[in-house]
Design a protein around this motif. Structure first.
Motif, mmCIF file in Angstrom:
data_model
loop_
_atom_site.group_PDB
_atom_site.id
_atom_site.type_symbol
_atom_site.label_atom_id
_atom_site.label_comp_id
_atom_site.label_asym_id
_atom_site.label_seq_id
_atom_site.Cartn_x
_atom_site.Cartn_y
_atom_site.Cartn_z
ATOM 1 N N GLU A 64 57.413 1.005 102.938
ATOM 2 C CA GLU A 64 57.325 2.237 102.149
ATOM 3 C C GLU A 64 56.530 3.307 102.889
ATOM 4 O O GLU A 64 56.895 4.485 102.863
ATOM 5 C CB GLU A 64 56.683 1.951 100.790
ATOM 6 N N LEU A 65 55.452 2.896 103.539
ATOM 7 C CA LEU A 65 54.660 3.847 104.316
ATOM 8 C C LEU A 65 55.469 4.428 105.472
ATOM 9 O O LEU A 65 55.401 5.626 105.748
ATOM 10 C CB LEU A 65 53.387 3.180 104.846
ATOM 11 N N LYS A 66 56.240 3.583 106.132
ATOM 12 C CA LYS A 66 57.079 4.073 107.228
ATOM 13 C C LYS A 66 58.107 5.070 106.719
ATOM 14 O O LYS A 66 58.367 6.095 107.360
ATOM 15 C CB LYS A 66 57.772 2.904 107.935
ATOM 16 N N LEU A 67 58.707 4.773 105.569
ATOM 17 C CA LEU A 67 59.692 5.688 104.990
ATOM 18 C C LEU A 67 59.040 7.023 104.630
ATOM 19 O O LEU A 67 59.601 8.089 104.896
ATOM 20 C CB LEU A 67 60.330 5.070 103.747
ATOM 21 N N ALA A 68 57.868 6.956 104.027
ATOM 22 C CA ALA A 68 57.164 8.186 103.659
ATOM 23 C C ALA A 68 56.791 8.979 104.903
ATOM 24 O O ALA A 68 56.906 10.208 104.930
ATOM 25 C CB ALA A 68 55.918 7.850 102.848
ATOM 26 N N GLU A 69 56.357 8.289 105.942
ATOM 27 C CA GLU A 69 56.008 8.966 107.193
ATOM 28 C C GLU A 69 57.233 9.633 107.807
ATOM 29 O O GLU A 69 57.165 10.781 108.260
ATOM 30 C CB GLU A 69 55.410 7.958 108.174
ATOM 31 N N ASN A 70 58.354 8.931 107.806
ATOM 32 C CA ASN A 70 59.585 9.507 108.341
ATOM 33 C C ASN A 70 60.024 10.731 107.546
ATOM 34 O O ASN A 70 60.441 11.739 108.115
ATOM 35 C CB ASN A 70 60.707 8.465 108.360
ATOM 36 N N GLN A 71 59.915 10.635 106.223
ATOM 37 C CA GLN A 71 60.292 11.779 105.381
ATOM 38 C C GLN A 71 59.382 12.966 105.659
ATOM 39 O O GLN A 71 59.849 14.107 105.791
ATOM 40 C CB GLN A 71 60.225 11.403 103.911
ATOM 41 N N LEU A 72 58.092 12.711 105.771
ATOM 42 C CA LEU A 72 57.134 13.777 106.057
ATOM 43 C C LEU A 72 57.421 14.407 107.414
ATOM 44 O O LEU A 72 57.393 15.631 107.564
ATOM 45 C CB LEU A 72 55.711 13.227 106.000
ATOM 46 N N GLN A 73 57.723 13.577 108.413
ATOM 47 C CA GLN A 73 58.029 14.096 109.748
ATOM 48 C C GLN A 73 59.286 14.965 109.713
ATOM 49 O O GLN A 73 59.321 16.029 110.349
ATOM 50 C CB GLN A 73 58.205 12.947 110.742
ATOM 51 N N MET A 74 60.295 14.537 108.959
ATOM 52 C CA MET A 74 61.519 15.328 108.857
ATOM 53 C C MET A 74 61.234 16.672 108.191
ATOM 54 O O MET A 74 61.750 17.708 108.614
ATOM 55 C CB MET A 74 62.591 14.552 108.078
#
Length: 120
Positions: A64-74
């Motif tokens: 979940e943290l990785k997904l949130a990080e990816n979304q934030l980066q996008m």
């Protein structure tokens, strides 16, 4: 974590964010069920099962943290592109103004609030 799941990336380009999150959640739940079943089949005691469940939950939180990080980066990348486009439009407008006015009537703007060593 199931290595087969790692090799099957979810294509977020074709899904809405909500669909993407739901698909990730379903995969995590499937992984958790498979892990619990594997523990039962291995005959582990309840304490070991609890430890394994905590480990699985930590993997889920990590995902979940990785997904949130990816979304934030996008989102950050999109905002950077938007800012760059606005800056380019401002520069183009300034160039049009400079070309439309006589050369002695356009002065370069000063940097307000910043130190300018050329101004005494």
């Amino acid at each position: 974590m199931n290595p087969n799941m790692q090799n099957q990336p979810i294509n977020s380009q074709q899904l809405s964010y909500e669909q993407f999150q739901e698909q990730v959640k379903l995969r995590q739940e499937q992984e958790q069920r498979r892990a619990q079943e594997a523990l039962r089949n291995a005959g582990l005691d309840p304490r070991s099962q609890q430890v394994q469940m905590v480990i699985q939950e930590l993997y889920n939180v990590e995902n979940e943290l990785k997904l949130a990080e990816n979304q934030l980066q996008m989102q950050m990348d999109a905002q950077k592109r938007q800012i760059a486009n606005i800056q380019q439009r401002v520069q183009q407008a300034m160039a049009q103004i400079r070309s439309a006015l006589p050369s002695n009537s356009v002065q370069e703007p000063t940097m307000q609030g910043q130190y300018n060593p050329f101004v005494q």
